[in-house]
Motif scaffolding. Structure first.
Motif, PDB file in Angstrom:
ATOM      1  N   ASP A 147       0.838  -1.199   0.000  1.00  0.00           N
ATOM      2  CA  ASP A 147       0.000   0.000   0.000  1.00  0.00           C
ATOM      3  C   ASP A 147       0.866   1.239   0.000  1.00  0.00           C
ATOM      4  O   ASP A 147       1.885   1.321   0.678  1.00  0.00           O
ATOM      5  N   PHE A 148       0.418   2.243  -0.761  1.00  0.00           N
ATOM      6  CA  PHE A 148       1.101   3.527  -0.894  1.00  0.00           C
ATOM      7  C   PHE A 148       1.397   4.130   0.470  1.00  0.00           C
ATOM      8  O   PHE A 148       2.506   4.532   0.772  1.00  0.00           O
ATOM      9  N   PHE A 149       0.370   4.114   1.325  1.00  0.00           N
ATOM     10  CA  PHE A 149       0.538   4.770   2.634  1.00  0.00           C
ATOM     11  C   PHE A 149       1.339   3.946   3.620  1.00  0.00           C
ATOM     12  O   PHE A 149       2.086   4.494   4.437  1.00  0.00           O
ATOM     13  N   ASP A 150       1.119   2.624   3.538  1.00  0.00           N
ATOM     14  CA  ASP A 150       1.884   1.778   4.448  1.00  0.00           C
ATOM     15  C   ASP A 150       3.376   1.985   4.234  1.00  0.00           C
ATOM     16  O   ASP A 150       4.157   2.113   5.199  1.00  0.00           O
TER      17      ASP A 150
ATOM     18  N   TYR B   3       4.688   4.595   2.976  1.00  0.00           N
ATOM     19  CA  TYR B   3       5.003   5.960   3.394  1.00  0.00           C
ATOM     20  C   TYR B   3       5.266   5.982   4.905  1.00  0.00           C
ATOM     21  O   TYR B   3       6.210   6.610   5.385  1.00  0.00           O
ATOM     22  N   ILE B   4       4.374   5.237   5.697  1.00  0.00           N
ATOM     23  CA  ILE B   4       4.537   5.203   7.154  1.00  0.00           C
ATOM     24  C   ILE B   4       5.895   4.618   7.501  1.00  0.00           C
ATOM     25  O   ILE B   4       6.628   5.146   8.351  1.00  0.00           O
TER      26      ILE B   4
ATOM     27  N   ILE C 288       9.609  -0.441  -9.447  1.00  0.00           N
ATOM     28  CA  ILE C 288       8.189  -0.618  -9.144  1.00  0.00           C
ATOM     29  C   ILE C 288       7.351  -0.196 -10.326  1.00  0.00           C
ATOM     30  O   ILE C 288       7.803   0.568 -11.157  1.00  0.00           O
TER      31      ILE C 288
ATOM     32  N   LYS D  67       2.777   0.440 -11.186  1.00  0.00           N
ATOM     33  CA  LYS D  67       1.487   0.642 -10.526  1.00  0.00           C
ATOM     34  C   LYS D  67       0.701  -0.669 -10.482  1.00  0.00           C
ATOM     35  O   LYS D  67       0.617  -1.393 -11.468  1.00  0.00           O
TER      36      LYS D  67
ATOM     37  N   ASN E 154      -5.823  -0.500  -7.262  1.00  0.00           N
ATOM     38  CA  ASN E 154      -6.252   0.277  -6.094  1.00  0.00           C
ATOM     39  C   ASN E 154      -5.147   1.160  -5.503  1.00  0.00           C
ATOM     40  O   ASN E 154      -5.062   1.334  -4.293  1.00  0.00           O
ATOM     41  N   GLY E 155      -4.334   1.680  -6.381  1.00  0.00           N
ATOM     42  CA  GLY E 155      -3.283   2.574  -5.884  1.00  0.00           C
ATOM     43  C   GLY E 155      -2.185   1.831  -5.177  1.00  0.00           C
ATOM     44  O   GLY E 155      -1.383   2.424  -4.459  1.00  0.00           O
TER      45      GLY E 155
ATOM     46  N   LEU F 186       1.317  -0.407  -4.948  1.00  0.00           N
ATOM     47  CA  LEU F 186       2.572  -0.406  -5.691  1.00  0.00           C
ATOM     48  C   LEU F 186       3.021  -1.857  -5.862  1.00  0.00           C
ATOM     49  O   LEU F 186       2.927  -2.646  -4.940  1.00  0.00           O
TER      50      LEU F 186
ATOM     51  N   ARG G 132      -3.127   6.634  11.267  1.00  0.00           N
ATOM     52  CA  ARG G 132      -3.370   6.463   9.829  1.00  0.00           C
ATOM     53  C   ARG G 132      -4.405   7.466   9.351  1.00  0.00           C
ATOM     54  O   ARG G 132      -4.271   8.072   8.284  1.00  0.00           O
TER      55      ARG G 132
ATOM     56  N   PHE H  32       2.436   7.601 -14.584  1.00  0.00           N
ATOM     57  CA  PHE H  32       2.562   6.858 -13.340  1.00  0.00           C
ATOM     58  C   PHE H  32       2.364   7.770 -12.134  1.00  0.00           C
ATOM     59  O   PHE H  32       1.582   7.504 -11.230  1.00  0.00           O
TER      60      PHE H  32
ATOM     61  N   GLU I 200      -5.445   8.043  -8.164  1.00  0.00           N
ATOM     62  CA  GLU I 200      -6.048   6.813  -7.653  1.00  0.00           C
ATOM     63  C   GLU I 200      -5.967   6.736  -6.145  1.00  0.00           C
ATOM     64  O   GLU I 200      -6.880   6.325  -5.434  1.00  0.00           O
ATOM     65  N   LYS I 201      -4.780   7.205  -5.750  1.00  0.00           N
ATOM     66  CA  LYS I 201      -4.558   7.162  -4.312  1.00  0.00           C
ATOM     67  C   LYS I 201      -5.605   8.031  -3.601  1.00  0.00           C
ATOM     68  O   LYS I 201      -6.224   7.638  -2.619  1.00  0.00           O
TER      69      LYS I 201
END
Lengths: 77, 566
Positions: free
Chosen positions: A33-36, A38-39, A65, A67, A70-71, A73, B278, B325, B332-333
């Motif tokens: 996940d993009f945010f995971d 990021y965290i 990487i 895409k 669902n966003g 990676l 989060r 990209f 999407e995010k």
């Protein structure tokens, strides 16, 4: 930009990208996940979202990487 | 009543048969005074005659064969004689010595229990109290309980120290004022049961006061009441503790439960903080991402791409691809996270609820565990409670004793007051009786000594008392014997005149000390009265002008002793 001659090498895309590769390598699943991510990246040093996306762009350029759905990676190695 | 006869019997043999006469009666001791020391006139038994009469009137008889000082050394010869020979003493009383219409026969022996003889008119009365009561009935014709028979007659048989030395205070030194009051009023012919009641009440009061002194050692009533109220509070406290006490049989399970709850709570809390972080991140980055989307600033991407191209010549991805990209990722995010946000909030809410529930559960469990003890704790409470109850019972009992004792005392006091009032109301009668008596007494004392004596009453808080005073001053002690005789003679005259039941005889020991003149007068007076005066005397002490043979009823000597024992 990728490799600056400044006094903060840890802000380099090059350096940050390397770090992200390291995390991705340790991550067991193919997609993350993009945010995971990021965290996790934010844990060692604070990273703006802008810089983070640039690092991701850099890793895309390198073909590390791409895409996913669902966003998410997707690792390419 | 007159004393007619005294008999001493040994089985079927009569040892002595003494008949008494009206007027003076001499029991003569023939032992000459100037004889050698071995024969002093003692031990012939002249006083014993008095004591035998007293014995028939219920005396314990020990003075017949026992020394008052050396009680452990009885005159065993006499005692054995009396017991071994089953000696019976009998006296006859008559209402009139010259013309008897009523006779009372009293018999006693010295044997115990089954062989005991203690008769009034042929009726054997083994119980001493009943015997005394019966004597009072037949002689004084009265049923009153007080004074006792022995007290009434103590002035008639003056053979012991108090009786010989005092005129009216003839009882033993322990006798209380109440006893004397009853006795004096009886002598004055005012005997009532009230006096007996008063005496009984006074005794009871004394006992009660003694009892209170003992109670006082344990604590005053007020202190006990204080202790009781304190104890009651304590008991209530303990009872409450006992009531709310619940034994928890699932103690260890509850502890496990609590631990589990705490663990879940921990987990939930960290999960919550993760979610909240989060959430805040998403909100934060959402803004940033939106900013970026609106700008769609690809200059950064372009310069990145260019630099990369210069460093790595064979780049797979084209610039356009990289931009796509970049943008797609962001859009999407953005789309995704805005979708995720409500979901996230939902789970946060759920988690918060869960935590709240867990907290309540935790509180419940800890409270339960804190409150509930184990069985030992309950046991301790019960033991404590029992101890307090025991102390309470003890104090309650003491309180009850105090209260009942106080109540009793106040009742006694009330009764005593009312009795005293009753007696006081009789004061007029008492004074008139004393006046009557003084008529005879002053005359009699004048005849004997040429002085006037008077009887008077004194009232103190315990009751009436009688005292004898000399009109001219204090009576000298040397004249006491004559004074006593005067009192006793006067009493017989007084009682006869007022028809008070009494004994017409007076027995008086140790009259030797009186001067010849007085003995002469006493003999004269005694002979002129409707009475009997019985005195043991040494022959040598009898004044020469008295015709002894005329008045002698018994003659004793070293060779002719009373019991005729060698």
């Amino acid at each position: 930009m990728i490799l600056d001659r400044n006094i903060h090498p840890e802000r380099d895309l090059y350096f940050l990208g390397g770090q992200l590769i390291d995390y991705l390598d340790k991550y067991e699943k193919e997609e993350i996940d993009f945010f995971d991510l990021y965290i996790v990246a934010n844990k060692d040093q604070s990273l703006t979202m802008n810089l983070y996306t640039l690092v991701l762009d850099w890793l895309f350029i390198l073909g590390i990487i791409k895409k996913g759905k669902n966003g998410m990676l997707q690792k390419c190695f | 009543m007159f004393l007619e006869n005294l008999k001493i019997e040994k089985r079927s043999e009569i040892i002595r048969d003494i008949t008494f006469r009206k007027g003076i009666n001499f029991i003569v001791d023939e032992t000459p005074e100037n004889q050698n020391q071995q024969s002093t006139g003692n031990n012939v038994g002249k006083t014993t005659v008095l004591r035998l009469v007293d014995y028939c009137f219920g005396a314990d008889g020990k003075n017949i064969y026992q020394d008052t000082e050396f009680k452990k050394q009885p005159n065993t010869t006499v005692e054995n004689f009396l017991k071994d020979n089953e000696v019976i003493i009998s006296i006859t009383l008559v209402d009139d010595i010259s013309n008897p219409t009523k006779k009372v026969l009293i018999r006693r022996n010295f044997l115990p229990r089954k062989r005991k003889i203690q008769e009034v008119d042929g009726q054997n009365i083994i119980n001493d109290k009943d015997f005394e009561h019966r004597l009072k009935e037949v002689i004084f014709n009265t049923q009153v309980r007080e004074p006792r028979f022995r007290q009434i007659i103590s002035k008639n048989i003056r053979d012991e120290k108090n009786k010989m030395g005092n005129i009216v205070r003839v009882l033993n030194s322990f006798a209380s004022n109440e006893v004397y009051e009853a006795l004096f009023l009886f002598w004055l012919g005012i005997g009532t049961d009230e006096l007996a009641e008063k005496q009984r009440l006074s005794d009871e009061k004394k006992r009660e006061e003694q009892f209170q002194r003992r109670l006082k050692k344990e604590g005053e009533l007020s202190l006990i009441v204080q202790q009781l109220s304190f104890l009651n509070d304590k008991i209530e406290e303990l009872e409450k503790e006992k009531r709310t006490f619940s034994i928890n049989e699932n103690y260890s399970t509850d502890v496990d439960d609590l631990n589990n709850v705490k663990l879940s709570l921990n987990k939930a809390s960290s999960e919550l903080s993760r979610l909240e972080m989060r959430k805040s991140l998403i909100t934060e980055s959402k803004e940033e991402l939106e900013k970026e989307v609106t700008k769609l600033d690809v200059s950064h991407v372009a310069s990145l791409y260019n630099k990369a191209k210069s460093l790595i010549p064979e780049i797979q991805a084209s610039f356009e691809e990289t931009v796509r990209f970049h943008n797609e990722l962001i859009v999407e995010k953005l789309e995704y996270i805005t979708k995720e946000l409500p979901e996230l909030e939902q789970s946060i809410k759920k988690l918060r609820n869960e935590i709240l529930n867990l907290r309540t559960k935790e509180d419940d469990l800890s409270e339960k565990l804190q409150k509930s003890g184990v069985t030992e704790d309950l046991e301790r409470i019960v033991i404590d409670l029992n101890k307090q109850f025991e102390r309470k019972g003890n104090l309650d009992e003491q309180k009850r004793l105090w209260e009942s004792s106080n109540e009793k005392l106040s009742r006694i006091d009330t009764e005593l007051i009312s009795i005293n009032q009753g007696i006081s109301s009789k004061d007029e009668l008492i004074q008139s009786r004393i006046r009557d008596f003084n008529k005879y007494f002053s005359e009699m004392s004048n005849r004997l000594y040429g002085e006037y004596y008077l009887l008077s009453s004194q009232i103190n808080d315990k009751g009436y008392n009688l005292i004898v005073t000399n009109v001219e001053g204090n009576p000298s002690t040397g004249k006491k014997k004559g004074q006593i005789a005067a009192f006793d003679f006067a009493y017989i005259q007084f009682a006869d005149a007022l028809e008070i039941e009494h004994l017409h005889f007076i027995m008086h020991d140790q009259l030797e000390n009186i001067h010849d003149n007085q003995i002469n007068t006493i003999v004269q007076v005694a002979n002129s009265l409707n009475a009997q005066f019985i005195v043991p005397l040494l022959r040598d002490k009898i004044p020469e002008n008295i015709d002894v043979n005329q008045y002698e009823i018994l003659s004793l000597s070293q060779t002719q002793k009373l019991f005729k024992i060698d």
